[in-house]
Design a protein around this motif. Structure first.
Motif, PDB file in Angstrom:
ATOM      1  N   GLN A 137       9.728  13.895  15.441  1.00  0.00           N
ATOM      2  CA  GLN A 137       8.179  14.033  15.256  1.00  0.00           C
ATOM      3  C   GLN A 137       7.978  13.192  13.790  1.00  0.00           C
ATOM      4  N   VAL A 138       6.750  12.557  14.082  1.00  0.00           N
ATOM      5  CA  VAL A 138       6.415  11.386  13.007  1.00  0.00           C
ATOM      6  C   VAL A 138       5.299  12.182  12.202  1.00  0.00           C
ATOM      7  N   THR A 139       5.334  12.364  10.647  1.00  0.00           N
ATOM      8  CA  THR A 139       4.217  12.674  10.073  1.00  0.00           C
ATOM      9  C   THR A 139       4.073  11.859   8.872  1.00  0.00           C
ATOM     10  N   PHE A 140       2.803  11.792   8.493  1.00  0.00           N
ATOM     11  CA  PHE A 140       2.481  10.894   7.286  1.00  0.00           C
ATOM     12  C   PHE A 140       1.963  11.952   6.171  1.00  0.00           C
ATOM     13  N   GLY A 141       2.387  11.206   5.066  1.00  0.00           N
ATOM     14  CA  GLY A 141       1.908  12.154   3.818  1.00  0.00           C
ATOM     15  C   GLY A 141       2.824  12.509   2.918  1.00  0.00           C
ATOM     16  N   ASP A 142       2.794  13.341   2.105  1.00  0.00           N
ATOM     17  CA  ASP A 142       3.710  13.881   0.977  1.00  0.00           C
ATOM     18  C   ASP A 142       5.212  14.637   1.495  1.00  0.00           C
ATOM     19  N   ASP A 143       5.438  14.958   3.033  1.00  0.00           N
ATOM     20  CA  ASP A 143       6.355  15.734   3.359  1.00  0.00           C
ATOM     21  C   ASP A 143       7.716  14.768   3.569  1.00  0.00           C
ATOM     22  N   THR A 144       8.062  14.076   2.458  1.00  0.00           N
ATOM     23  CA  THR A 144       9.148  13.198   2.811  1.00  0.00           C
ATOM     24  C   THR A 144      10.513  13.940   2.161  1.00  0.00           C
ATOM     25  N   GLN A 145      10.022  14.945   1.396  1.00  0.00           N
ATOM     26  CA  GLN A 145      11.222  15.667   0.732  1.00  0.00           C
ATOM     27  C   GLN A 145      12.107  16.154   1.674  1.00  0.00           C
ATOM     28  N   PRO A 162       0.848  -1.124  -0.074  1.00  0.00           N
ATOM     29  CA  PRO A 162       0.079   0.057   0.029  1.00  0.00           C
ATOM     30  C   PRO A 162       0.835   1.192  -0.262  1.00  0.00           C
ATOM     31  N   ASP A 163       0.117   2.315  -0.483  1.00  0.00           N
ATOM     32  CA  ASP A 163       0.938   3.614  -0.488  1.00  0.00           C
ATOM     33  C   ASP A 163       0.838   4.456   0.758  1.00  0.00           C
ATOM     34  N   VAL A 164       1.976   4.521   1.290  1.00  0.00           N
ATOM     35  CA  VAL A 164       1.993   5.046   2.707  1.00  0.00           C
ATOM     36  C   VAL A 164       3.619   5.963   2.717  1.00  0.00           C
ATOM     37  N   ARG A 165       3.605   6.972   3.258  1.00  0.00           N
ATOM     38  CA  ARG A 165       4.592   7.653   3.340  1.00  0.00           C
ATOM     39  C   ARG A 165       4.799   8.368   4.747  1.00  0.00           C
ATOM     40  N   VAL A 166       6.077   8.129   5.347  1.00  0.00           N
ATOM     41  CA  VAL A 166       6.246   8.558   6.654  1.00  0.00           C
ATOM     42  C   VAL A 166       7.447   9.195   6.747  1.00  0.00           C
ATOM     43  N   LEU A 167       7.584  10.406   7.637  1.00  0.00           N
ATOM     44  CA  LEU A 167       8.963  11.031   7.821  1.00  0.00           C
ATOM     45  C   LEU A 167       8.968  10.897   9.174  1.00  0.00           C
ATOM     46  N   VAL A 168      10.316  10.500   9.849  1.00  0.00           N
ATOM     47  CA  VAL A 168      10.718  10.397  11.000  1.00  0.00           C
ATOM     48  C   VAL A 168      11.929  11.478  11.381  1.00  0.00           C
ATOM     49  N   ASP A 169      11.420  12.594  11.981  1.00  0.00           N
ATOM     50  CA  ASP A 169      12.238  13.601  11.790  1.00  0.00           C
ATOM     51  C   ASP A 169      12.756  13.801  13.489  1.00  0.00           C
TER      52      ASP A 169
END
Length: 145
Positions: free
Chosen positions: A73-81, A57-64
């Motif tokens: 900070q954990v965010t899901f969505g398109d903010d992986t750039q 499945p399509d999932v994007r996660v940024l662990v900052d």
């Protein structure tokens, strides 16, 4: 039936996840759980941001770990750039990756895991992976079927 005439079973193209929400829930659990592990704070100490981009499945996660205060900070969505390094893989690869059953270097060489960003930086996070993988195994075993 003649076994010589039997056709091999078609490979299962579906991954282990029922939906993107299931994978997102598992990831949210492992990235926000407290860990009693010497390398659990590696992202915050190193001030790194790591993204995981999954397909099927399509999932994007940024662990900052750059936000400060000793927490990620954990965010899901398109903010992986904004990530320092990004790992890309499909759901069929993600599950054994999080279970700790893959040789990541081999999977990268085979193209099943793609890395965007400096390899040496990606290798810096490897000491924390056993704790995250243990958290994933626990979350996987506890999920409701």
């Amino acid at each position: 039936m003649n076994t010589q005439d039997a056709q091999p079973a078609a490979p299962d193209s579906s991954g282990p996840y029922r939906s993107p929400a299931e994978l997102e829930g598992l990831l949210r659990q492992i990235f926000t759980a407290p860990y009693d592990h010497p390398e659990a704070d590696l992202l915050t100490r190193s001030r790194l941001a790591v993204a995981f981009v999954f397909t099927d499945p399509d999932v994007r996660v940024l662990v900052d770990g750059r936000v400060g205060g000793g927490a990620v900070q954990v965010t899901f969505g398109d903010d992986t750039q904004q990530a320092t390094v990004t790992f890309r893989m499909n759901g069929k690869t993600a599950h054994p990756f999080w279970m700790g059953k893959l040789n990541v270097v081999t999977e990268m060489a085979l193209g099943r895991i793609q890395l965007q960003g400096p390899l040496l930086t990606a290798l810096k996070i490897s000491p924390m992976m056993p704790a995250l993988q243990e958290g994933y195994r626990r979350a996987w075993a506890e999920r409701t079927l």
